[in-house]
Design a protein around this motif. Structure first.
Motif, PDB file in Angstrom:
ATOM      1  N   LYS A  56       0.838  -1.199   0.000  1.00 18.75           N
ATOM      2  CA  LYS A  56       0.000   0.000   0.000  1.00 18.75           C
ATOM      3  C   LYS A  56       0.872   1.248   0.000  1.00 18.75           C
ATOM      4  O   LYS A  56       0.640   2.186  -0.755  1.00 18.75           O
ATOM      5  CB  LYS A  56      -0.904  -0.009   1.230  1.00 18.75           C
ATOM      6  CG  LYS A  56      -1.774   1.234   1.356  1.00 18.75           C
ATOM      7  CD  LYS A  56      -2.653   1.174   2.574  1.00 18.75           C
ATOM      8  CE  LYS A  56      -1.851   1.356   3.844  1.00 18.75           C
ATOM      9  NZ  LYS A  56      -2.706   1.389   5.046  1.00 18.75           N
ATOM     10  N   PHE A  84       1.326   4.402  -2.916  1.00 16.06           N
ATOM     11  CA  PHE A  84       1.222   5.839  -2.712  1.00 16.06           C
ATOM     12  C   PHE A  84       2.537   6.530  -2.975  1.00 16.06           C
ATOM     13  O   PHE A  84       2.572   7.694  -3.371  1.00 16.06           O
ATOM     14  CB  PHE A  84       0.708   6.139  -1.308  1.00 16.06           C
ATOM     15  CG  PHE A  84      -0.765   5.947  -1.233  1.00 16.06           C
ATOM     16  CD1 PHE A  84      -1.634   6.887  -1.763  1.00 16.06           C
ATOM     17  CD2 PHE A  84      -1.289   4.793  -0.704  1.00 16.06           C
ATOM     18  CE1 PHE A  84      -2.996   6.698  -1.743  1.00 16.06           C
ATOM     19  CE2 PHE A  84      -2.652   4.582  -0.681  1.00 16.06           C
ATOM     20  CZ  PHE A  84      -3.509   5.539  -1.200  1.00 16.06           C
ATOM     21  N   ARG A 126     -12.255   4.188   0.050  1.00 19.29           N
ATOM     22  CA  ARG A 126     -11.862   5.524  -0.376  1.00 19.29           C
ATOM     23  C   ARG A 126     -10.898   6.089   0.657  1.00 19.29           C
ATOM     24  O   ARG A 126     -10.814   5.630   1.789  1.00 19.29           O
ATOM     25  CB  ARG A 126     -13.071   6.438  -0.542  1.00 19.29           C
ATOM     26  CG  ARG A 126     -13.808   6.746   0.744  1.00 19.29           C
ATOM     27  CD  ARG A 126     -14.580   8.043   0.685  1.00 19.29           C
ATOM     28  NE  ARG A 126     -13.699   9.179   0.475  1.00 19.29           N
ATOM     29  CZ  ARG A 126     -13.010   9.780   1.451  1.00 19.29           C
ATOM     30  NH1 ARG A 126     -13.064   9.326   2.704  1.00 19.29           N
ATOM     31  NH2 ARG A 126     -12.245  10.808   1.175  1.00 19.29           N
ATOM     32  N   PHE A 128      -9.674   9.969  -3.280  1.00 22.04           N
ATOM     33  CA  PHE A 128      -9.419   8.879  -4.217  1.00 22.04           C
ATOM     34  C   PHE A 128     -10.135   7.596  -3.821  1.00 22.04           C
ATOM     35  O   PHE A 128     -10.558   7.412  -2.670  1.00 22.04           O
ATOM     36  CB  PHE A 128      -7.911   8.602  -4.319  1.00 22.04           C
ATOM     37  CG  PHE A 128      -7.264   8.260  -2.993  1.00 22.04           C
ATOM     38  CD1 PHE A 128      -7.251   6.964  -2.509  1.00 22.04           C
ATOM     39  CD2 PHE A 128      -6.674   9.256  -2.231  1.00 22.04           C
ATOM     40  CE1 PHE A 128      -6.664   6.665  -1.297  1.00 22.04           C
ATOM     41  CE2 PHE A 128      -6.081   8.972  -1.011  1.00 22.04           C
ATOM     42  CZ  PHE A 128      -6.077   7.672  -0.538  1.00 22.04           C
ATOM     43  N   LYS A 129     -10.271   6.710  -4.818  1.00 21.96           N
ATOM     44  CA  LYS A 129     -10.771   5.354  -4.588  1.00 21.96           C
ATOM     45  C   LYS A 129      -9.585   4.396  -4.635  1.00 21.96           C
ATOM     46  O   LYS A 129      -8.733   4.486  -5.519  1.00 21.96           O
ATOM     47  CB  LYS A 129     -11.793   4.972  -5.664  1.00 21.96           C
ATOM     48  CG  LYS A 129     -12.359   3.569  -5.482  1.00 21.96           C
ATOM     49  CD  LYS A 129     -13.488   3.277  -6.467  1.00 21.96           C
ATOM     50  CE  LYS A 129     -12.987   3.142  -7.885  1.00 21.96           C
ATOM     51  NZ  LYS A 129     -14.040   2.718  -8.832  1.00 21.96           N
ATOM     52  N   TYR A 130      -9.538   3.489  -3.672  1.00 15.86           N
ATOM     53  CA  TYR A 130      -8.436   2.532  -3.564  1.00 15.86           C
ATOM     54  C   TYR A 130      -9.009   1.125  -3.717  1.00 15.86           C
ATOM     55  O   TYR A 130      -9.902   0.720  -2.972  1.00 15.86           O
ATOM     56  CB  TYR A 130      -7.763   2.692  -2.200  1.00 15.86           C
ATOM     57  CG  TYR A 130      -6.642   1.715  -1.913  1.00 15.86           C
ATOM     58  CD1 TYR A 130      -5.320   2.039  -2.209  1.00 15.86           C
ATOM     59  CD2 TYR A 130      -6.906   0.477  -1.324  1.00 15.86           C
ATOM     60  CE1 TYR A 130      -4.293   1.146  -1.926  1.00 15.86           C
ATOM     61  CE2 TYR A 130      -5.878  -0.415  -1.046  1.00 15.86           C
ATOM     62  CZ  TYR A 130      -4.582  -0.070  -1.347  1.00 15.86           C
ATOM     63  OH  TYR A 130      -3.558  -0.951  -1.067  1.00 15.86           O
ATOM     64  N   ARG A 188      -5.313   8.158 -12.644  1.00 17.35           N
ATOM     65  CA  ARG A 188      -5.346   6.771 -12.157  1.00 17.35           C
ATOM     66  C   ARG A 188      -3.946   6.157 -12.137  1.00 17.35           C
ATOM     67  O   ARG A 188      -3.109   6.443 -12.997  1.00 17.35           O
ATOM     68  CB  ARG A 188      -6.271   5.929 -13.037  1.00 17.35           C
ATOM     69  CG  ARG A 188      -6.365   4.461 -12.646  1.00 17.35           C
ATOM     70  CD  ARG A 188      -7.453   3.759 -13.442  1.00 17.35           C
ATOM     71  NE  ARG A 188      -8.782   4.181 -12.989  1.00 17.35           N
ATOM     72  CZ  ARG A 188      -9.888   4.048 -13.704  1.00 17.35           C
ATOM     73  NH1 ARG A 188      -9.829   3.534 -14.927  1.00 17.35           N
ATOM     74  NH2 ARG A 188     -11.057   4.435 -13.234  1.00 17.35           N
ATOM     75  N   LEU A 216      -6.665   6.575   5.232  1.00 13.32           N
ATOM     76  CA  LEU A 216      -6.942   5.393   4.412  1.00 13.32           C
ATOM     77  C   LEU A 216      -7.195   4.187   5.301  1.00 13.32           C
ATOM     78  O   LEU A 216      -6.442   3.934   6.244  1.00 13.32           O
ATOM     79  CB  LEU A 216      -5.764   5.106   3.471  1.00 13.32           C
ATOM     80  CG  LEU A 216      -5.927   3.900   2.546  1.00 13.32           C
ATOM     81  CD1 LEU A 216      -7.041   4.144   1.531  1.00 13.32           C
ATOM     82  CD2 LEU A 216      -4.614   3.594   1.821  1.00 13.32           C
ATOM     83  N   THR A 244      -5.305  -0.419  -7.624  1.00 13.42           N
ATOM     84  CA  THR A 244      -5.732   0.695  -8.477  1.00 13.42           C
ATOM     85  C   THR A 244      -6.117   1.877  -7.603  1.00 13.42           C
ATOM     86  O   THR A 244      -6.927   1.739  -6.684  1.00 13.42           O
ATOM     87  CB  THR A 244      -6.928   0.295  -9.353  1.00 13.42           C
ATOM     88  OG1 THR A 244      -6.582  -0.848 -10.149  1.00 13.42           O
ATOM     89  CG2 THR A 244      -7.331   1.443 -10.268  1.00 13.42           C
ATOM     90  N   ILE A 245      -5.533   3.022  -7.879  1.00 12.90           N
ATOM     91  CA  ILE A 245      -5.878   4.263  -7.198  1.00 12.90           C
ATOM     92  C   ILE A 245      -6.469   5.204  -8.245  1.00 12.90           C
ATOM     93  O   ILE A 245      -5.803   5.545  -9.217  1.00 12.90           O
ATOM     94  CB  ILE A 245      -4.651   4.909  -6.538  1.00 12.90           C
ATOM     95  CG1 ILE A 245      -4.037   3.953  -5.503  1.00 12.90           C
ATOM     96  CG2 ILE A 245      -5.017   6.230  -5.885  1.00 12.90           C
ATOM     97  CD1 ILE A 245      -2.695   4.417  -4.967  1.00 12.90           C
TER      98      ILE A 245
END
Length: 218
Positions: free
Chosen positions: A5, A9, A66, A50-52, A173, A80, A185-186
């Motif tokens: 993770k 980032f 998110r 963002f969506k994770y 993205r 997060l 996917t972010i």
């Protein structure tokens, strides 16, 4: 999984921090990424919602959540998966409400294990090749992808795709694919810049966490 993770980032922040890549294998890719860098360097601060997504078909894993992050120079605050991570320029604070635990450590920009904006500015300079890839239309927006491949054959990362909005030159993205089939996917839901920030946004107030166990690493 935590390191995966953080690495995801790290990839994203490298570009948001405005890095200019060297040793390009693709002139168009270099030009696009430099445009992204030039654009974000003009911002005093950035807020990203963002969506994770984490998936692995073979393992039956499909998680979606998110998060959001605020960046201001070397300082940042990331929310997060129920955890808050904040860097105030000297100390890194990780607050885990579920465990009522806080970890505090001093971050050295030269430390290979330090995930700070300073580290993110140099992380990407070596060890990866990149090239122009596919483009997509997303709600009328053209998203151009650049593919990144690690030079180290022992890397657990197979490849990464970084999608850039061709008009705004903002990151849209990031798709990271591991050799074990795991995909992260972010997707950026909203991107705000030069917002008025509270003066205490990056200030850790220990009095708010009287019932928490505080783990001071140094």
């Amino acid at each position: 999984m935590k390191n995966l993770k953080i690495k995801a980032f790290t990839f994203l922040f490298v570009f948001l921090a405005g890095i200019t890549l060297s040793n390009a294998q693709d002139t168009k890719a270099k030009s696009l990424l430099n445009e992204v860098s030039t654009k974000v360097k003009s911002y005093k601060n950035m807020f990203i919602d963002f969506k994770y997504t984490l998936s692995n078909d073979a393992a039956g894993i499909n998680q979606e959540t998110r998060g959001d992050v605020t960046l201001n120079g070397d300082k940042y605050k990331l929310n997060l998966m129920g955890t808050t991570q904040m860097y105030d320029g000297k100390k890194l604070y990780t607050v885990i409400p579920d465990d009522e635990e806080i970890t505090i450590s001093t971050q050295d920009p030269g430390d290979d294990d330090a995930i700070t904006p300073s580290k993110m500015l140099t992380f990407f300079n070596k060890g990866y090749t990149y090239k122009w890839d596919i483009d997509q239309s997303v709600n009328g927006r053209k998203i151009q992808y650049v593919k990144l491949i690690p030079i180290d054959s022992n890397s657990e990362l197979k490849s990464a795709l970084l999608g850039v909005d061709a008009q705004t030159k903002h990151i849209y993205r990031l798709i990271m694919t591991q050799k074990n089939g795991t995909k992260i996917t972010i997707t950026v839901n909203s991107f705000k810049t030069d917002q008025p920030l509270p003066g205490n946004l990056f200030v850790f107030d220990e009095k708010k966490y009287a019932d928490y166990y505080i783990n001071r690493l140094d």
